[in-house]
Design an enzyme around this catalytic site. Sequence first.
Site, PDB file in Angstrom:
ATOM      1  N   GLY A  66       0.838  -1.191   0.000  1.00 13.68           N
ATOM      2  CA  GLY A  66       0.000   0.000   0.000  1.00 13.68           C
ATOM      3  C   GLY A  66       0.871   1.238   0.000  1.00 13.68           C
ATOM      4  O   GLY A  66       2.056   1.192   0.343  1.00 13.68           O
ATOM      5  N   CYS A  67       0.297   2.366  -0.389  1.00  9.61           N
ATOM      6  CA  CYS A  67       1.086   3.599  -0.481  1.00  9.61           C
ATOM      7  C   CYS A  67       1.518   4.098   0.899  1.00  9.61           C
ATOM      8  O   CYS A  67       2.693   4.396   1.122  1.00  9.61           O
ATOM      9  CB  CYS A  67       0.313   4.670  -1.235  1.00  9.61           C
ATOM     10  SG  CYS A  67      -1.358   5.006  -0.624  1.00  9.61           S
ATOM     11  N   TYR A  68       0.581   4.182   1.841  1.00 13.18           N
ATOM     12  CA  TYR A  68       0.943   4.607   3.191  1.00 13.18           C
ATOM     13  C   TYR A  68       1.945   3.643   3.840  1.00 13.18           C
ATOM     14  O   TYR A  68       2.939   4.081   4.440  1.00 13.18           O
ATOM     15  CB  TYR A  68      -0.298   4.704   4.079  1.00 13.18           C
ATOM     16  CG  TYR A  68      -1.250   5.830   3.759  1.00 13.18           C
ATOM     17  CD1 TYR A  68      -0.852   7.162   3.863  1.00 13.18           C
ATOM     18  CD2 TYR A  68      -2.565   5.574   3.393  1.00 13.18           C
ATOM     19  CE1 TYR A  68      -1.737   8.197   3.604  1.00 13.18           C
ATOM     20  CE2 TYR A  68      -3.458   6.594   3.126  1.00 13.18           C
ATOM     21  CZ  TYR A  68      -3.047   7.911   3.230  1.00 13.18           C
ATOM     22  OH  TYR A  68      -3.922   8.922   2.972  1.00 13.18           O
ATOM     23  N   PRO A  69       1.707   2.317   3.763  1.00  9.28           N
ATOM     24  CA  PRO A  69       2.674   1.390   4.352  1.00  9.28           C
ATOM     25  C   PRO A  69       4.068   1.490   3.745  1.00  9.28           C
ATOM     26  O   PRO A  69       5.062   1.295   4.442  1.00  9.28           O
ATOM     27  CB  PRO A  69       2.051   0.016   4.086  1.00  9.28           C
ATOM     28  CG  PRO A  69       0.586   0.283   4.025  1.00  9.28           C
ATOM     29  CD  PRO A  69       0.469   1.613   3.341  1.00  9.28           C
ATOM     30  N   THR A  70       4.160   1.822   2.443  1.00  7.32           N
ATOM     31  CA  THR A  70       5.485   1.972   1.837  1.00  7.32           C
ATOM     32  C   THR A  70       6.281   3.039   2.564  1.00  7.32           C
ATOM     33  O   THR A  70       7.452   2.844   2.896  1.00  7.32           O
ATOM     34  CB  THR A  70       5.349   2.324   0.343  1.00  7.32           C
ATOM     35  OG1 THR A  70       4.705   1.241  -0.347  1.00  7.32           O
ATOM     36  CG2 THR A  70       6.715   2.560  -0.288  1.00  7.32           C
TER      37      THR A  70
END
Length: 325
Positions: free
Chosen positions: A115-119
């Site tokens: 996911g973008c936030y987890p990256t």
Amino acid sequence: MAHTVFIDGEAGTTGLQIRQRLEGRRDLDVVSIDPARRKDVDARSELLNGVDAVILCLPDEAAKEAVGMVTSNTVKVIDASTAFRTAPGWTYGFAEMDKAQRAAIAGSNRVSNPGCYPTGFIGLVRPLTAAGLLPRDFPVTVNAISGYSGGGKGLIAEFEAPATEGTNDAFRTYGLTLQHKHLGEMQVYGGFDHPPVFAPAVGRYAQGMIVEVPLQLWAVPGKPAPEDLRAALAAAYQGETFVEVASAEECAELQKARAGAGGYNASLDPEALNGGNRMRLFVFGNAERGQARLVAQLDNLGKGASGAAVQNLNIMLGLAEGEGL
């Protein structure tokens, strides 16, 4: 001979950007399903099993259905949904996450795109938990803002509609139930025993994001200095192409109040890396107060979605990792 690739869900935001990144490449042949047969199970199954690689850009349940249709043992699958990010048998597609991850992706037929936030979050904290600078049971918070494109077609339409039909919101916080779908991968791959408190928000701009992890270093066992954190990040990503750690000098310069700008830091614009696959990491600290702010800057549709998918595709097919990026 070119590798064949099928993007299932190519009309969505992520799918469109992946296709754009693959267009014109001679080493890949992107195939599409006949629009008239899009709901034809046999036609879709034939494509899912007849190509070298499949990229799924679908909602979770549709992604699970598609994976269930793949009976071939040779087709490589990259899933961009949240359905398989912590599932057994799936490899997490963050190549820079640790030194063994790239090889794991290369040897896998099932890769879950992060996911973008987890990256941003994992990029900031995993080297610190791996090095023992942050304990696994330490309570962490992550604050983040993304462009509205991350919310898909519905949110895009709402923010881009005329004010009388859409929204006037300049900033919208969400995830107030504290049950965001990204929490599982944040905990597992961040290296924590518990999920973080996650405070996501959407801003009135289309694309790009900032992810921030504030830390009370005085409460961390060992009381690491801000420079200890930055040095650990720099060591973890040394030699990487797409993840860069800002130098101590750059971070110090950004911390200085800018004359005539009220101390606001224009260089941390969430849109600064749009269109690419890069992520920049910063450590801002106050050693006297024992506090730090870890900040990740990336394109939510680039390194946070389509760029990462293309990077994983390249690795899985044995192609140059930076092709199309």
